[in-house]
Each structure stands twice: as C-alpha cells, then as structure tokens.
Design an enzyme around this catalytic site. Structure first.
Site, PDB file in Angstrom:
ATOM      1  N   ARG A  92       0.796  -1.216   0.000  1.00 17.68           N
ATOM      2  CA  ARG A  92       0.000   0.000   0.000  1.00 17.68           C
ATOM      3  C   ARG A  92       0.840   1.283   0.000  1.00 17.68           C
ATOM      4  NH1 ARG A  92      -3.781  -0.041  -2.521  1.00 17.68           N
ATOM      5  NH2 ARG A  92      -4.249   1.996  -1.627  1.00 17.68           N
ATOM      6  N   HIS A 193      10.945  -1.944  -2.232  1.00 14.28           N
ATOM      7  CA  HIS A 193      10.356  -2.739  -1.149  1.00 14.28           C
ATOM      8  C   HIS A 193       9.579  -3.924  -1.725  1.00 14.28           C
ATOM      9  CE1 HIS A 193       8.570  -3.730   2.685  1.00 14.28           C
ATOM     10  NE2 HIS A 193       7.363  -3.669   2.138  1.00 14.28           N
ATOM     11  N   ARG A 198       9.132  -9.823  -3.294  1.00 16.42           N
ATOM     12  CA  ARG A 198       8.477 -10.586  -4.356  1.00 16.42           C
ATOM     13  C   ARG A 198       9.434 -11.140  -5.404  1.00 16.42           C
ATOM     14  NH1 ARG A 198       3.811 -11.813  -1.802  1.00 16.42           N
ATOM     15  NH2 ARG A 198       2.784  -9.922  -1.017  1.00 16.42           N
TER      16      ARG A 198
END
Length: 244
Positions: A92, A193, A198
C-alpha cells in the site's frame, strides 16, 4: 442475452507488464538529497550527469536514507491472474492501483494454467519448504482439471448473464485464475520494497520466497526500472536488495 460475442476460454501461462508512463531517472535522487545541504543550489543538480554522483546514491542506499528515492514515478499496465493481484494489493505505501471491474464490464474468458516449467510440488514444513518439479501425471492432472473447472465456471457465468443476472452477481462463480488487468503506479522506493519481498535473488541480504506468478510480474517491472534508473538499481543490488 448479453450483447458481447461469446468467446471460448483461452489459457495462458505468462503475465505481461508494460511501462506506460514514467518520470524517473537517477538524477531525481541526487537533487532530492542535495537540498538538505545546499538548499536552492540543489536545483543545479537537475542538469548534472548522475554518473558523477554515483557515490551519493550508494551512500543513501547503504545508510538507508530513503526519501530521496521517492521523487519519481512509474506507471505499469499489468495483466495477470486475480490471485496475483490479491497478493499485490497488500503493498500500500507508495502505490496506487486501478483494476478492471467485474461490475462494469463483462469479464473475458482468459485463464491461467501453469507452464511445464512451473514447479508443482511443495516439500518441507512451513517456513522451511521448497518447490520441486511435478511428475508428468501431475502436470496432466493440473492442466486437465484447471481447464475443465475454468470452462464450467465461465459457462455458468455466461448462462447467468443470458438470463439477465447482473454482472456483479454472476461474477461470483469465476475463479481467481481468471486474468485481470490494472494500472499500478509507484516510486523507486516503494518498488524496491516490493522487489525485496516478491523476488528471490542470491544477492538479497534477507531471503524471500515469493509465489512464482507474482515473481514473474516483479521480474518484468524490475527490468523496466533498471533501464530508467541504472545507478539506483545497481546500488539496490550492491547493498543487499533492501529498500532504503
């Protein structure tokens, strides 16, 4: 009956990422950092060759001075299965998203089926597991069962639409293997980040074990970012792939 032409289901094992707009370059990091020590004179850095300030970028990355990496923007158009986006939207801070809506358009029958290079079997216990190749039989079962389930669910979706059921109701029958599309906008800091979590990379100080499908998206995003900000990307790798 819905007005759109009914389509036969299509199956994909890939994802696509397109960089559609950007305002991102290594010099953005430099002028943002220099304002803390030079004030209005930092404007001169707008025209400077960023190669001359490679050391500054490395210093900022190493000592985790993060805000200078936020003064840039990249927007990607991504096509991937819904289950990838459900993981993606956990990110987010520094991200903005707009995804296609199953309420406002008829969803197209494009579904994800793993390719033969996708490791199918999980071994080990939670926190200490790995994925290994499946057998030929497992590959066949996955392929056949996924396609059969997709075809059945989309047929049910189409039948409800043909009877006048609202799209927002009929879509409930569709699986998370359905492809969706979205725009995702971020800056270099938020992207770093995301990449630290990921992607799986031997250079990472803190190892990560992402699901392969979201890693496929991340790899394509990283490739585009590396072209825009090569010095920042190199510093990210040199200092353990940890977001500053």
């Amino acid at each position: 009956m819905n007005d759109e032409v009914e389509l036969a289901p299509k199956f994909r094992s890939d994802v696509t990422v397109d960089l559609v707009r950007h305002a991102a370059q290594d010099s953005d990091v430099i002028w943002a950092a220099r304002v803390s020590t030079t004030g209005e004179q930092s404007l001169e850095a707008l025209q400077q060759d960023p190669d001359k300030s490679k050391g500054l970028i490395n210093f900022l990355m190493r000592d985790r001075h993060g805000t200078p990496f936020e003064h840039n923007s990249m927007t990607f158009f991504i096509s991937a299965p819904i289950f990838v986006f459900r993981e993606f939207h956990r990110h987010r801070s520094g991200w903005s998203y707009n995804e296609e809506s199953g309420r406002y358009r008829e969803l197209q029958p494009v579904f994800y089926v793993p390719g033969t290079d996708r490791k199918l079997v999980q071994q080990g216990r939670p926190g200490r597991y790995e994925f290994v190749d499946g057998t030929e039989k497992q590959q066949t079962v996955v392929d056949e069962q996924m396609k059969a389930a997709y075809e059945a669910s989309y047929a049910a979706y189409q039948q409800m639409l043909s009877e006048g059921v609202a799209r927002e109701v009929a879509r409930a029958v569709l699986p998370v293997g359905l492809f969706s599309s979205m725009y995702a906008t971020c800056n270099a800091r938020s992207l770093m980040h995301f990449l630290s979590l990921r992607t799986k990379d031997d250079r990472a100080t803190v190892p990560s074990f992402p699901q392969r499908e979201i890693e496929m998206v991340a790899e394509q995003m990283e490739a585009e970012w590396a072209k825009l900000m090569p010095l920042t990307h190199a510093a990210f790798n040199a200092h353990g792939r940890v977001a500053p």
